[in-house]
Design an enzyme around this catalytic site. Sequence first.
Site, PDB file in Angstrom:
ATOM      1  N   THR A  82       0.731   6.160  -2.115  1.00 43.92           N
ATOM      2  CA  THR A  82       0.387   6.138  -3.532  1.00 43.92           C
ATOM      3  C   THR A  82      -0.540   4.987  -3.894  1.00 43.92           C
ATOM      4  O   THR A  82      -1.417   5.132  -4.752  1.00 43.92           O
ATOM      5  CB  THR A  82       1.671   6.068  -4.374  1.00 43.92           C
ATOM      6  OG1 THR A  82       2.471   7.217  -4.093  1.00 43.92           O
ATOM      7  CG2 THR A  82       1.364   6.050  -5.863  1.00 43.92           C
ATOM      8  N   GLY A  95       0.824  -1.209   0.000  1.00 45.20           N
ATOM      9  CA  GLY A  95       0.000   0.000   0.000  1.00 45.20           C
ATOM     10  C   GLY A  95       0.851   1.248   0.000  1.00 45.20           C
ATOM     11  O   GLY A  95       1.525   1.567  -0.976  1.00 45.20           O
ATOM     12  N   GLY A  96       0.816   1.970   1.121  1.00 44.83           N
ATOM     13  CA  GLY A  96       1.499   3.251   1.180  1.00 44.83           C
ATOM     14  C   GLY A  96       0.630   4.353   0.602  1.00 44.83           C
ATOM     15  O   GLY A  96      -0.476   4.117   0.109  1.00 44.83           O
ATOM     16  N   TRP A 141      10.657   5.559   9.475  1.00 44.04           N
ATOM     17  CA  TRP A 141      10.649   5.790   8.027  1.00 44.04           C
ATOM     18  C   TRP A 141      11.804   6.726   7.717  1.00 44.04           C
ATOM     19  O   TRP A 141      11.798   7.861   8.175  1.00 44.04           O
ATOM     20  CB  TRP A 141       9.330   6.432   7.593  1.00 44.04           C
ATOM     21  CG  TRP A 141       9.280   6.657   6.111  1.00 44.04           C
ATOM     22  CD1 TRP A 141       9.699   7.759   5.419  1.00 44.04           C
ATOM     23  CD2 TRP A 141       8.782   5.733   5.139  1.00 44.04           C
ATOM     24  NE1 TRP A 141       9.525   7.580   4.081  1.00 44.04           N
ATOM     25  CE2 TRP A 141       8.953   6.347   3.875  1.00 44.04           C
ATOM     26  CE3 TRP A 141       8.237   4.449   5.211  1.00 44.04           C
ATOM     27  CZ2 TRP A 141       8.574   5.714   2.691  1.00 44.04           C
ATOM     28  CZ3 TRP A 141       7.857   3.837   4.036  1.00 44.04           C
ATOM     29  CH2 TRP A 141       8.024   4.461   2.788  1.00 44.04           C
ATOM     30  N   GLU A 159      -3.736   3.892   3.727  1.00 44.43           N
ATOM     31  CA  GLU A 159      -3.882   5.316   4.032  1.00 44.43           C
ATOM     32  C   GLU A 159      -5.026   5.920   3.209  1.00 44.43           C
ATOM     33  O   GLU A 159      -4.793   6.369   2.102  1.00 44.43           O
ATOM     34  CB  GLU A 159      -2.565   6.037   3.751  1.00 44.43           C
ATOM     35  CG  GLU A 159      -1.394   5.473   4.547  1.00 44.43           C
ATOM     36  CD  GLU A 159      -0.077   6.191   4.294  1.00 44.43           C
ATOM     37  OE1 GLU A 159      -0.081   7.367   3.875  1.00 44.43           O
ATOM     38  OE2 GLU A 159       0.967   5.572   4.518  1.00 44.43           O
ATOM     39  N   TYR A 201       4.364  10.944  12.639  1.00 43.41           N
ATOM     40  CA  TYR A 201       5.172  11.948  11.945  1.00 43.41           C
ATOM     41  C   TYR A 201       4.292  12.518  10.835  1.00 43.41           C
ATOM     42  O   TYR A 201       3.167  12.037  10.627  1.00 43.41           O
ATOM     43  CB  TYR A 201       6.469  11.360  11.390  1.00 43.41           C
ATOM     44  CG  TYR A 201       6.360   9.956  10.850  1.00 43.41           C
ATOM     45  CD1 TYR A 201       5.769   9.712   9.614  1.00 43.41           C
ATOM     46  CD2 TYR A 201       6.827   8.855  11.572  1.00 43.41           C
ATOM     47  CE1 TYR A 201       5.642   8.422   9.119  1.00 43.41           C
ATOM     48  CE2 TYR A 201       6.710   7.563  11.082  1.00 43.41           C
ATOM     49  CZ  TYR A 201       6.116   7.354   9.855  1.00 43.41           C
ATOM     50  OH  TYR A 201       5.983   6.071   9.361  1.00 43.41           O
ATOM     51  N   ASP A 202       4.767  13.551  10.165  1.00 44.58           N
ATOM     52  CA  ASP A 202       3.949  14.238   9.147  1.00 44.58           C
ATOM     53  C   ASP A 202       2.679  14.838   9.726  1.00 44.58           C
ATOM     54  O   ASP A 202       1.676  14.985   9.017  1.00 44.58           O
ATOM     55  CB  ASP A 202       3.590  13.303   7.987  1.00 44.58           C
ATOM     56  CG  ASP A 202       4.776  13.013   7.089  1.00 44.58           C
ATOM     57  OD1 ASP A 202       5.851  13.581   7.334  1.00 44.58           O
ATOM     58  OD2 ASP A 202       4.616  12.227   6.149  1.00 44.58           O
ATOM     59  N   MET A 256       1.698   6.121  12.593  1.00 42.03           N
ATOM     60  CA  MET A 256       2.642   6.966  11.869  1.00 42.03           C
ATOM     61  C   MET A 256       2.730   8.350  12.510  1.00 42.03           C
ATOM     62  O   MET A 256       2.175   9.333  12.023  1.00 42.03           O
ATOM     63  CB  MET A 256       2.259   7.031  10.394  1.00 42.03           C
ATOM     64  CG  MET A 256       2.414   5.692   9.696  1.00 42.03           C
ATOM     65  SD  MET A 256       1.922   5.735   7.953  1.00 42.03           S
ATOM     66  CE  MET A 256       0.135   5.670   8.088  1.00 42.03           C
TER      67      MET A 256
END
Length: 405
Positions: free
Chosen positions: A143, A140-141, A389, A183, A251-252, A249
């Site tokens: 994209t 996944g991820g 990451w 995501e 972060y971001d 996750m």
Amino acid sequence: MPGPYGHRPRALLASAAAAATLLAAAPATADTPDDTAAGRRVVGYFTNWGVYERNYHVKNIETSGSAAKLTHINYAFGNVSGGKCTIGDAYADYDKAYDAAGSIDGKADTWDNGALRGNFNQLRKLKKLHPNLKVVWSFGGWTWSGGFGEAAKNPAAFAESCYGLVKDPRWADVFDGIDIDWEYPNACGLTCDTSGRTAFRDVMAALRSKFGGKNLVTAAITADASAGGKIDAVDYAGAARYVDWYNPMTYDYFGAWEAKGPTAPHSPLTSYNGIPKAGFDTDATLTKLISLGIPPSKLLLGLGFYGRGWTGVTQSAPGGAATGPAKGTYEAGFEDYKVLKSTCPANGTVGGTAYAKCGNDWWSYDTPATIAGKSAYKNRKGLGGTFFWELGGDTADGELIKAIG
């Protein structure tokens, strides 16, 4: 991640009592007595596209000293298409030929019929050097998460396809399980998903059923702990019984997708006065997930081995205005730690992470010192370990991964 990036090619409203009941009945998972103790897990993402422009290869995991510190590698990414797990990059994954100098054991790949090459063969060789190291294939991820909606329509068929790919006889010995990086379920990432609140739970249940108790089944999940945010859109507590652990996750949280600012650290450990949005910090994320009944031992602390930055900034402290993203090597507003440590050294801390202002640019990122602080938090909280990451963002001698305690 809560921001529009997260893991990508370029890291729950059940009651606590009900969730605890489910978890108590959970089947045995892949952790065995010879596995690394739960709280000491160190999981690093390796990207298949990193072998191109970034020139980061499996051999670098060894030469940097990172392999000796890692307990698990998440290999990113496999694709999700047509309701199935599919290959992400066939050339990088299993076809690229390494010469003797580029190969981890000094032996060149061969063109013998059926010989495995590429990252998969290099990972096989890395595991021979480190017999306790486990490798998990992540799908996944950012994209490729748009394919999960179709997969969720028939979780059993999806799980069957994933098992067939991960356990393909050509590389079955390379992988110790599967990681799902969706995501985001029942929310928006690059595309918006409307599969419903229980879809993620159903997918993870099907994967556990197919992969059984001897393989790892993990998932990277949102860190959006805001009221009515992405955590609330999914039954993460109900799905927790089927996973060995989650990678929230953390972060971001903030970045130059908000081009005019305010500047804010992308991976704060704790909230601070002036933080742009409540619930967008690591402690808020983990506290919320634990409050839902997810055991701390099934949650890993997330780190970014990179920074996010703005330009057109005049204020050194967080909260300043900006004119857009700072220039980055591969992507505007993004830069690896190994670059930033020299080009824009940290000169301040806020919320348990670091920031730096150099010229008109403002960056936030973790340093060995702030990672040590986050590791202490992880230990106080009784979390299952740490993940990050990604490996290619660290220095050639692995100074960030070596700071994980």
